[in-house]
Enzyme design. Sequence first.
Site, PDB file in Angstrom:
ATOM      1  N   ASN A  53       0.873  -1.170   0.000  1.00  0.00           N
ATOM      2  CA  ASN A  53       0.000   0.000   0.000  1.00  0.00           C
ATOM      3  C   ASN A  53       0.914   1.225   0.000  1.00  0.00           C
ATOM      4  O   ASN A  53       1.487   1.567   1.030  1.00  0.00           O
ATOM      5  CB  ASN A  53      -0.899  -0.021   1.253  1.00  0.00           C
ATOM      6  CG  ASN A  53      -1.710   1.251   1.391  1.00  0.00           C
ATOM      7  OD1 ASN A  53      -1.747   2.088   0.485  1.00  0.00           O
ATOM      8  ND2 ASN A  53      -2.375   1.403   2.531  1.00  0.00           N
ATOM      9  N   TRP A  54       1.021   1.837  -1.156  1.00  0.00           N
ATOM     10  CA  TRP A  54       1.959   2.968  -1.274  1.00  0.00           C
ATOM     11  C   TRP A  54       1.459   4.219  -0.575  1.00  0.00           C
ATOM     12  O   TRP A  54       2.194   5.180  -0.416  1.00  0.00           O
ATOM     13  CB  TRP A  54       2.219   3.284  -2.757  1.00  0.00           C
ATOM     14  CG  TRP A  54       3.016   2.252  -3.487  1.00  0.00           C
ATOM     15  CD1 TRP A  54       3.458   1.034  -3.009  1.00  0.00           C
ATOM     16  CD2 TRP A  54       3.497   2.331  -4.850  1.00  0.00           C
ATOM     17  NE1 TRP A  54       4.165   0.362  -3.980  1.00  0.00           N
ATOM     18  CE2 TRP A  54       4.204   1.134  -5.113  1.00  0.00           C
ATOM     19  CE3 TRP A  54       3.380   3.283  -5.849  1.00  0.00           C
ATOM     20  CZ2 TRP A  54       4.799   0.876  -6.355  1.00  0.00           C
ATOM     21  CZ3 TRP A  54       3.964   3.035  -7.089  1.00  0.00           C
ATOM     22  CH2 TRP A  54       4.677   1.841  -7.331  1.00  0.00           C
ATOM     23  N   LYS A  55       0.190   4.238  -0.199  1.00  0.00           N
ATOM     24  CA  LYS A  55      -0.415   5.433   0.410  1.00  0.00           C
ATOM     25  C   LYS A  55      -0.145   6.648  -0.482  1.00  0.00           C
ATOM     26  O   LYS A  55      -0.077   6.509  -1.699  1.00  0.00           O
ATOM     27  CB  LYS A  55       0.084   5.613   1.855  1.00  0.00           C
ATOM     28  CG  LYS A  55      -0.102   4.324   2.681  1.00  0.00           C
ATOM     29  CD  LYS A  55       0.064   4.499   4.147  1.00  0.00           C
ATOM     30  CE  LYS A  55      -0.156   3.171   4.853  1.00  0.00           C
ATOM     31  NZ  LYS A  55      -0.126   3.264   6.306  1.00  0.00           N
ATOM     32  N   HIS A  99      -9.496   1.360   4.877  1.00  0.00           N
ATOM     33  CA  HIS A  99      -8.233   1.531   5.588  1.00  0.00           C
ATOM     34  C   HIS A  99      -8.471   2.467   6.779  1.00  0.00           C
ATOM     35  O   HIS A  99      -9.258   3.413   6.688  1.00  0.00           O
ATOM     36  CB  HIS A  99      -7.167   2.112   4.653  1.00  0.00           C
ATOM     37  CG  HIS A  99      -5.798   2.040   5.260  1.00  0.00           C
ATOM     38  ND1 HIS A  99      -5.369   2.943   6.194  1.00  0.00           N
ATOM     39  CD2 HIS A  99      -4.794   1.150   5.098  1.00  0.00           C
ATOM     40  CE1 HIS A  99      -4.136   2.610   6.576  1.00  0.00           C
ATOM     41  NE2 HIS A  99      -3.768   1.530   5.922  1.00  0.00           N
ATOM     42  N   GLU A 159      -6.858   4.807   7.914  1.00  0.00           N
ATOM     43  CA  GLU A 159      -6.604   6.227   7.645  1.00  0.00           C
ATOM     44  C   GLU A 159      -7.829   6.872   6.994  1.00  0.00           C
ATOM     45  O   GLU A 159      -8.114   8.049   7.222  1.00  0.00           O
ATOM     46  CB  GLU A 159      -5.342   6.369   6.776  1.00  0.00           C
ATOM     47  CG  GLU A 159      -4.092   6.089   7.608  1.00  0.00           C
ATOM     48  CD  GLU A 159      -2.927   5.492   6.851  1.00  0.00           C
ATOM     49  OE1 GLU A 159      -2.909   5.536   5.610  1.00  0.00           O
ATOM     50  OE2 GLU A 159      -2.018   4.947   7.527  1.00  0.00           O
ATOM     51  N   GLU A 194      -5.574  -4.815  10.455  1.00  0.00           N
ATOM     52  CA  GLU A 194      -4.538  -3.806  10.669  1.00  0.00           C
ATOM     53  C   GLU A 194      -4.813  -3.075  11.976  1.00  0.00           C
ATOM     54  O   GLU A 194      -5.607  -2.114  11.998  1.00  0.00           O
ATOM     55  CB  GLU A 194      -4.533  -2.786   9.520  1.00  0.00           C
ATOM     56  CG  GLU A 194      -4.156  -3.361   8.187  1.00  0.00           C
ATOM     57  CD  GLU A 194      -3.509  -2.315   7.271  1.00  0.00           C
ATOM     58  OE1 GLU A 194      -2.501  -2.635   6.662  1.00  0.00           O
ATOM     59  OE2 GLU A 194      -4.006  -1.170   7.207  1.00  0.00           O
ATOM     60  N   GLY A 211       2.530   2.238  10.904  1.00  0.00           N
ATOM     61  CA  GLY A 211       3.514   3.312  10.775  1.00  0.00           C
ATOM     62  C   GLY A 211       4.201   3.673  12.078  1.00  0.00           C
ATOM     63  O   GLY A 211       4.881   4.688  12.172  1.00  0.00           O
TER      64      GLY A 211
END
Length: 246
Positions: free
Chosen positions: A9-11, A93, A95, A164, A170
């Site tokens: 997941n490159w975000k 996700h 985020e 997650e 992170g």
Amino acid sequence: MRKKLVVGNWKMHGSRASNAALLSGLREAGPWNADVAVCVPFPYITETALALTGQAMSFGAQDCSAHEQGAYTGEVSAAMLADVGCRYVIVGHSERRAFHHESDQLVADKAKAALAHGVTPIVCVGETRAEREAGQTEAVVKRQLAAVIHTLTHCIGEIVLAYEPVWAIGTGLTASPEEAQAVHAVLRMQLHAATQKSDAMRILYGGSVKPDNAVSLFGQPDIDGGLIGGAALKAADFSAICRAAG
Ligand code: 13P
């Protein structure tokens, strides 16, 4: 036996130049025994598709709209993702749940829209640190998954699920393999009650997966691969994680 799946997941990272370097590094490092995919920012999907032509690696997006089409400025539909060849789309996700206030039902609706267009949703669930400390981990992830089960009904077997824990994303803090496995087992049981396909479904772990912890995480019976953030931006690290899944 479930084949492992590792998804980067490159975000919101990258540029045309850095993506080209990363994808070329991955092309050289692969193939792996696991299934591998990268979920990239929308503007780079087509170039990623070109760079991966003829490769075993798949690609996808990091979100999609729950709507079919229409006056939804800034949104990208699942049909568009299918049109440019996406195999996967991440939905729910943490985020997006946190910064865009996405509800359990909206996440479920996005998963439904993706499936309707043949794009496999990677549905994320996970508890915050406060929820874990309050002993609510199981209740939270079960509530998040229940909305998806309820909305997809008999199609639930077609999704990829990703656990997650928010506190591990992170942060460099990883759930121990045993902690992660315990939650994965709970999720598998919930899927089992909903579909006969539960044994074939892949449940990924995400949250500070690195080359040095990947083997022990992927060695757990209900951990079927990983959803990788930071380490997916370095070809050497991501490919080492893919190898660990093989
Ligand atoms: P990190 O691997 O950077 O912790 O991110 C995990 C994640 O959010 C993947 O979706």
